[in-house]
Design a protein around this motif. Structure first.
Motif, mmCIF file in Angstrom:
data_model
loop_
_atom_site.group_PDB
_atom_site.id
_atom_site.type_symbol
_atom_site.label_atom_id
_atom_site.label_comp_id
_atom_site.label_asym_id
_atom_site.label_seq_id
_atom_site.Cartn_x
_atom_site.Cartn_y
_atom_site.Cartn_z
ATOM 1 N N THR B 169 0.812 -1.221 0.000
ATOM 2 C CA THR B 169 0.000 0.000 0.000
ATOM 3 C C THR B 169 0.843 1.267 0.000
ATOM 4 O O THR B 169 0.303 2.358 -0.115
ATOM 5 N N ALA B 170 2.168 1.106 0.102
ATOM 6 C CA ALA B 170 3.029 2.286 0.219
ATOM 7 C C ALA B 170 2.863 3.235 -0.960
ATOM 8 O O ALA B 170 3.044 4.440 -0.823
ATOM 9 N N VAL B 171 2.516 2.679 -2.131
ATOM 10 C CA VAL B 171 2.498 3.509 -3.333
ATOM 11 C C VAL B 171 1.077 3.888 -3.758
ATOM 12 O O VAL B 171 0.883 4.454 -4.828
ATOM 13 N N LEU B 172 0.081 3.577 -2.950
ATOM 14 C CA LEU B 172 -1.304 3.739 -3.397
ATOM 15 C C LEU B 172 -2.021 4.891 -2.700
ATOM 16 O O LEU B 172 -1.671 5.279 -1.586
ATOM 17 N N THR B 173 -3.056 5.408 -3.371
ATOM 18 C CA THR B 173 -3.935 6.387 -2.729
ATOM 19 C C THR B 173 -4.940 5.620 -1.863
ATOM 20 O O THR B 173 -5.168 4.424 -2.082
ATOM 21 N N PRO B 174 -5.570 6.302 -0.924
ATOM 22 C CA PRO B 174 -6.549 5.603 -0.073
ATOM 23 C C PRO B 174 -7.632 4.859 -0.858
ATOM 24 O O PRO B 174 -7.925 3.702 -0.516
ATOM 25 N N PRO B 175 -8.236 5.435 -1.907
ATOM 26 C CA PRO B 175 -9.244 4.641 -2.641
ATOM 27 C C PRO B 175 -8.634 3.396 -3.282
ATOM 28 O O PRO B 175 -9.261 2.328 -3.290
ATOM 29 N N GLU B 176 -7.397 3.516 -3.788
ATOM 30 C CA GLU B 176 -6.745 2.350 -4.387
ATOM 31 C C GLU B 176 -6.494 1.278 -3.339
ATOM 32 O O GLU B 176 -6.583 0.078 -3.621
ATOM 33 N N VAL B 177 -6.156 1.723 -2.123
ATOM 34 C CA VAL B 177 -5.931 0.761 -1.042
ATOM 35 C C VAL B 177 -7.220 -0.021 -0.786
ATOM 36 O O VAL B 177 -7.207 -1.246 -0.659
ATOM 37 N N GLU B 178 -8.338 0.695 -0.758
ATOM 38 C CA GLU B 178 -9.612 0.007 -0.521
ATOM 39 C C GLU B 178 -9.881 -1.033 -1.598
ATOM 40 O O GLU B 178 -10.268 -2.160 -1.303
ATOM 41 N N ASP B 179 -9.657 -0.661 -2.857
ATOM 42 C CA ASP B 179 -9.866 -1.611 -3.964
ATOM 43 C C ASP B 179 -8.960 -2.820 -3.811
ATOM 44 O O ASP B 179 -9.382 -3.963 -3.998
ATOM 45 N N LEU B 180 -7.702 -2.540 -3.465
ATOM 46 C CA LEU B 180 -6.743 -3.634 -3.316
ATOM 47 C C LEU B 180 -7.213 -4.602 -2.238
ATOM 48 O O LEU B 180 -7.165 -5.824 -2.413
ATOM 49 N N PHE B 181 -7.734 -4.058 -1.137
ATOM 50 C CA PHE B 181 -8.154 -4.921 -0.045
ATOM 51 C C PHE B 181 -9.323 -5.805 -0.460
ATOM 52 O O PHE B 181 -9.406 -6.973 -0.057
ATOM 53 N N VAL B 182 -10.221 -5.260 -1.274
ATOM 54 C CA VAL B 182 -11.336 -6.076 -1.774
ATOM 55 C C VAL B 182 -10.783 -7.236 -2.583
ATOM 56 O O VAL B 182 -11.179 -8.398 -2.409
ATOM 57 N N THR B 183 -9.824 -6.944 -3.473
ATOM 58 C CA THR B 183 -9.218 -7.983 -4.292
ATOM 59 C C THR B 183 -8.548 -9.049 -3.438
ATOM 60 O O THR B 183 -8.725 -10.253 -3.640
ATOM 61 N N LEU B 184 -7.769 -8.579 -2.454
ATOM 62 C CA LEU B 184 -7.022 -9.527 -1.620
ATOM 63 C C LEU B 184 -7.984 -10.432 -0.853
ATOM 64 O O LEU B 184 -7.766 -11.643 -0.731
ATOM 65 N N ARG B 185 -9.060 -9.831 -0.348
ATOM 66 C CA ARG B 185 -10.042 -10.610 0.393
ATOM 67 C C ARG B 185 -10.644 -11.693 -0.506
ATOM 68 O O ARG B 185 -10.751 -12.852 -0.133
ATOM 69 N N GLN B 186 -10.955 -11.302 -1.725
ATOM 70 C CA GLN B 186 -11.538 -12.248 -2.683
ATOM 71 C C GLN B 186 -10.575 -13.399 -2.984
ATOM 72 O O GLN B 186 -10.958 -14.562 -3.049
ATOM 73 N N MET B 187 -9.296 -13.033 -3.132
ATOM 74 C CA MET B 187 -8.295 -14.067 -3.399
ATOM 75 C C MET B 187 -8.229 -15.060 -2.241
ATOM 76 O O MET B 187 -8.106 -16.268 -2.442
ATOM 77 N N ALA B 188 -8.295 -14.532 -1.020
ATOM 78 C CA ALA B 188 -8.246 -15.415 0.146
ATOM 79 C C ALA B 188 -9.483 -16.310 0.181
ATOM 80 O O ALA B 188 -9.391 -17.515 0.419
ATOM 81 N N ASP B 189 -10.641 -15.704 -0.102
ATOM 82 C CA ASP B 189 -11.880 -16.474 -0.073
ATOM 83 C C ASP B 189 -11.874 -17.595 -1.099
ATOM 84 O O ASP B 189 -12.551 -18.598 -0.941
ATOM 85 N N ASP B 190 -11.112 -17.418 -2.183
ATOM 86 C CA ASP B 190 -11.010 -18.470 -3.196
ATOM 87 C C ASP B 190 -10.071 -19.591 -2.784
ATOM 88 O O ASP B 190 -9.702 -20.426 -3.600
ATOM 89 N N GLY B 191 -9.586 -19.547 -1.545
ATOM 90 C CA GLY B 191 -8.777 -20.656 -1.071
ATOM 91 C C GLY B 191 -7.282 -20.430 -1.151
ATOM 92 O O GLY B 191 -6.504 -21.367 -1.069
ATOM 93 N N ARG B 192 -6.871 -19.191 -1.359
ATOM 94 C CA ARG B 192 -5.432 -18.932 -1.341
ATOM 95 C C ARG B 192 -5.036 -18.462 0.049
ATOM 96 O O ARG B 192 -5.867 -18.114 0.883
ATOM 97 N N GLY B 193 -3.727 -18.451 0.279
ATOM 98 C CA GLY B 193 -3.213 -17.878 1.513
ATOM 99 C C GLY B 193 -2.394 -16.649 1.169
ATOM 100 O O GLY B 193 -1.715 -16.627 0.137
ATOM 101 N N LEU B 194 -2.508 -15.618 2.007
ATOM 102 C CA LEU B 194 -1.773 -14.388 1.720
ATOM 103 C C LEU B 194 -0.920 -13.999 2.921
ATOM 104 O O LEU B 194 -1.386 -14.072 4.064
ATOM 105 N N ILE B 195 0.312 -13.599 2.628
ATOM 106 C CA ILE B 195 1.128 -12.986 3.681
ATOM 107 C C ILE B 195 1.246 -11.507 3.331
ATOM 108 O O ILE B 195 1.687 -11.150 2.241
ATOM 109 N N PHE B 196 0.812 -10.669 4.262
ATOM 110 C CA PHE B 196 0.730 -9.235 4.014
ATOM 111 C C PHE B 196 1.757 -8.563 4.935
ATOM 112 O O PHE B 196 1.586 -8.535 6.151
ATOM 113 N N ILE B 197 2.848 -8.069 4.313
ATOM 114 C CA ILE B 197 3.902 -7.439 5.106
ATOM 115 C C ILE B 197 3.640 -5.945 5.154
ATOM 116 O O ILE B 197 3.445 -5.312 4.104
#
Lengths: 379, 505
Positions: B169-197
């Motif tokens: 998120t270091a390079v993103l605007t707040p709205p972009e961060v929100e979009d990214l989080f939606v994507t990441l959540r969806q990826m996790a829900d599809d059965g992936r694992g995410l490590i978020f540093i």
């Protein structure tokens, strides 16, 4: 440690070459050392040879410390010789007490002008100083040849002989010979004094601080409000001035007491303008370490002639070996950097983990870079 | 939630000469989970990830993927095992298209590239995960946020099971961060694992299912957002209680100390980076500039400090017109400047701590007399500043590049504040700095405000701007989108303004 290893390594290679040439390396090297350092006379020869190397070398220290690459030592020496000669031709009847210091100053002035030109070009027009200093070497040689063939030519030579040289310059300008039986003159002391002066300049003055700051990081120097362009000009001007003194010493400390050309720059400078770079690099770009360095290289050049006589091997071999020494020193720089970075990381960790009293060990000299020839060569 | 362990790192220990980078670290990622990895610089996060990627071999401990030893000994193995990483610096070829970048390095792409089918699949993935990007666009034309989406698509295209995101998120605007989080959540829900540093506590709290905190190579806590707080997380990272938002004293605002009038500055690319910007800062006030990186912040600071000539407009420091003046003149008018690129501009890395302390006034009394430096006085001052600003250094003779980022920043701040400036510009004052040092720097800035200095804080970290500023000016494409008072801050509105909609809209 590293410089000594570099010398040893190049001597080993030299021994191999000597063997290939059918000469006995031990005999050759014995003659070399003997000729360079074996007798008072040899030592005085070596000191004479070392003097211009030292003067040019400390000039190179100034430039390289400011990250300005001065390859113009040859031209700056010639410019120093020209200006000091012209001064003496005009005011030659001043008493020695005035004239001798004037010779050194005039030499410095000539070299300074010849250094300032590429300095201004680099600072204000972005002209690469490596190219411009090399080109100005050529200009200086041809200007010298022109002057010695007409405007300042010995009137006696104008009518017959036509050797491109000046008349016997005023005896009042002869560099005084030091007491003792040798030919050593006051130039040796001046060179040593200049080395100390440059050390003080670089590490004890505001100007030297700026030179080193610009050399390490021009961006930080600019941020801090330093006049970066003027500092670059100052670096090349001062560097040229030291080389100019070397040029004056070669004229007024010569046996003929004339300014002579054989048409090339080597004929006058014996390549001290280039060898001084080698000397400075070997001295880790530190003016005081350049003193022993110049003595070593001076000795190798003198000893090479003895070796040539003893084992019939061209003295050019020694010049080649000098080059090898530098290649070894410079390439071992990489190894040294790796070692240093590792040490840095260690200090880092210690600082991060343990140090609670920030001022421990503080209070001595604040000088970082005067530790010795090993830790400091960062041109 | 299923309890299948996608990844299990157990008892990982990695020792480098003189330092224990990882000490018996356990970390596991379950299927469908976002696992946040939190820690300061040097806490051992990147060593751990490098071990996972096969770049380092652990001294002891094991890496299990779905219960079996991973057998990963190189990044290529990692990709084959379904592990992917999104780095902070994107690994894309700017002159190729999105689709070409996606298949770059895939063995089966063969001699001829079937761009049609690649584009098709890229479009599928985009649609499914809300990663809007045109497969035929050239990467250099994309915004930073879009490039990040390409990186994520790349990972999805390779069917990654485990995705590691390094401070995404270091390079993103707040709205972009929100979009990214939606994507990441969806990826996790599809059965992936995410490590978020990350080191942004807000984001970790809102996105993660579980949080592992590392300190000095050790796990200092494993928790979930439900059972912890930001303060608690910061304490685990630093090892002591941390005050995240500095106490601000009541405002005592005086006269105008710095003014910028209709400033125009041309950036390095030849385009107008600052396009007609006006600001005023009063004595005793902190004005924060919020904006996404590259919207003219750097050029604005450099133009004020005299490092970049403005094309038009005026800069006044303490009443003096210093437009286009030499940096030294601007400084003598009363400006102090903590630069964004601290290692390049702020210090000479090879110089000692003491030498850097006098960088800006080395030629002034009492540090210099008749051109000669006076090391006694210089040493005294260095010792004093190092002690007063708690700079951790082995000695005053230590080359400055050997210090940590936080300590270098404290050294610069000490030097800049020691001249009692009328105006201080602090650009990215705590970027890349540990939480402990950041807390300290924030406190000093607020103290300096109390002394009546006019302070301009430029930061890409919105939390930092909000914590420090009395007024927040939002910059977008070199123009001011509006100025918001501290009491009226609304993050959503700030985010919109950072993305280019003006205050009035």
């Amino acid at each position: 440690m590293v410089p000594l290893a570099a010398v040893l390594a190049s001597f080993v290679i030299g021994a191999v070459i000597l063997l290939m040439l059918g000469a006995d390396p031990i005999e050759g090297y014995r003659a070399l050392v003997d000729g360079a350092f074996g007798s008072p006379k040899a030592l005085s020869h070596t000191a004479m040879k070392a003097m211009p190397l030292l003067l040019v070398g400390v000039g190179i220290c100034i430039a390289f410390r400011a990250s300005v690459i001065n390859i113009g030592g040859e031209g700056q020496m010639i410019a120093g010789a020209i200006v000091s000669t012209v001064v003496v031709l005009n005011v030659g009847d001043l008493p020695p007490l005035v004239l001798v210091p004037l010779v050194f100053c005039a030499g410095a002035l000539g070299g300074a002008i010849w250094g300032a030109i590429p300095g201004v070009l680099k600072a204000y027009s972005g002209v690469n100083e490596i190219l411009s200093t090399i080109m100005l070497n050529i200009v200086a040689v041809q200007f010298m040849n022109f002057l010695l063939r007409d405007p300042i030519m010995d009137p006696a030579q104008k009518t017959s002989g036509r050797i491109p040289q000046t008349e016997r310059l005023s005896a009042n300008a002869d560099l005084p010979i030091l007491p003792g039986a040798s030919r050593l003159h006051i130039g040796v002391l001046v060179a040593l004094a200049v080395a100390v002066f440059v050390y003080v300049l670089l590490w004890r003055t505001a100007l030297g601080y700026r030179l080193r700051a610009v050399g390490h990081s021009a961006a930080a120097a600019r941020y801090a409000g330093m006049p970066v362009k003027r500092t670059i000009v100052a670096a090349l001007t001062l560097s040229g001035a030291m080389c100019g003194i070397a040029g004056a010493v070669l004229v007024f400390g010569s046996e003929s007491h004339r300014f002579v050309t054989d048409g090339s720059s080597v004929g006058f400078t014996q390549s001290a303008g280039f060898n001084g770079i080698v000397t400075a690099l070997f001295g880790a770009l530190h003016p005081l370490w350049t003193i022993p360095s110049s003595f070593l290289f001076g000795g190798l050049l003198v000893g090479a002639e003895t070796m040539q006589r003893a084992v019939q091997v061209p003295k050019a071999l020694m010049v080649g070996l000098n080059g090898l020494v530098v290649v070894f020193v410079v390439s071992s720089e990489r190894l040294r950097r790796v070692l240093r970075e590792r040490a840095d990381r260690e200090t880092n960790r210690r600082a991060d983990h343990s140090v609670d009293d920030p001022a421990t060990g503080a209070g001595r000299s604040t000088d970082s870079s005067v530790s010795g020839p090993l830790g400091t060569a960062t041109p | 939630m299923t309890e299948t362990r996608l990844l299990e790192l157990s008892g990982i220990t990695k020792r480098f000469p003189g330092v224990l980078a990882n000490d018996d670290v356990d970390l596991d990622v379950r299927v469908g989970e976002v696992h946040a990895l939190l820690g300061e610089n040097g806490a051992g996060k990147s060593t751990l990830m490098k071990i996972l990627f096969g770049l380092y071999e652990p001294d002891s401990g094991q890496v299990l993927i779905e219960g079996r030893p991973s057998g990963i000994s190189s990044p290529a193995d990692a990709i084959r095992a379904g592990v992917a990483m999104i780095h902070q610096h994107f690994m894309l070829v700017p002159t190729l298209t999105v689709a070409e970048n996606v298949v770059l390095g895939l063995a089966e792409s063969g001699w001829r590239l079937d761009t049609g089918s690649v584009a098709e699949r890229v479009r599928d993935l985009s649609a499914r995960y809300g990663l809007e990007v045109d497969p035929s666009a050239l990467v250099w034309q994309l915004s930073v946020g879009e490039r990040q989406r390409v990186e994520i698509i790349k990972a999805l295209y390779r069917d990654c099971r485990l995705l590691i995101l390094d401070e995404p998120t270091a390079v993103l605007t707040p709205p972009e961060v929100e979009d990214l989080f939606v994507t990441l959540r969806q990826m996790a829900d599809d059965g992936r694992g995410l490590i978020f540093i990350s080191h942004k506590l807000d984001e970790v709290m809102s996105l993660a299912d579980r949080i592992t905190v590392l300190r000095d190579g050790r796990v200092s806590g494993e928790t979930t957002p439900g059972e912890t707080s930001k303060e608690e997380l910061a304490r685990m990272m630093v090892g002591r209680p941390v005050q995240l938002v500095p106490d601000k004293p009541p405002l005592e605002i005086g006269g105008v100390r710095m003014a910028v009038e209709d400033l125009r500055v041309v950036g390095d690319r030849g385009t107008e980076a600052v396009a007609g910007l006006s600001l005023e800062i009063r004595s005793g006030e902190i004005l924060g500039i919020a904006g996404v990186s590259g919207n003219g912040q750097r050029e604005l600071a450099e133009a004020i400090a005299g490092l970049r000539a403005p094309a038009a407009g005026r800069v006044l420091v303490d009443g003096r017109d210093v437009t286009g003046a030499h940096p030294s003149e601007v400084r003598s008018a009363g400006l102090a400047y903590v630069p964004e690129e601290r290692m390049r501009d702020g210090v000479v890395g090879e110089f000692t701590v003491a030498e850097n302390v006098m960088l800006v006034d080395h030629d002034r009394a009492p540090y210099c007399r008749r051109g000669m430096l006076r090391f006694g006085t210089i040493g005294e001052r260095a010792r004093d500043l190092v002690a007063r600003f708690a700079v951790k250094t082995p000695s005053l003779e230590t080359p400055t590049r050997n210090l940590s980022g936080g300590n270098i920043q404290k050294l610069i701040l000490a030097r800049e504040l020691s001249g009692s400036p009328a105006v201080l510009i602090a650009a990215q004052p705590t970027r890349g700095v540990d939480i402990g040092a950041a807390e300290y720097i924030h406190r000093r800035l607020v103290e300096e405000q109390g002394r009546g200095t006019a302070i301009l804080v430029i930061s890409e970290d919105l939390d930092e701007v909000m914590a420090l500023s009395d007024r927040i000016a939002v910059i977008f494409e070199g123009r001011l989108m509006g100025i918001i008072d501290r009491s009226e801050v609304d993050v959503a509105q700030l985010g919109l303004m950072m993305a280019g909609s003006s205050n009035a809209a």
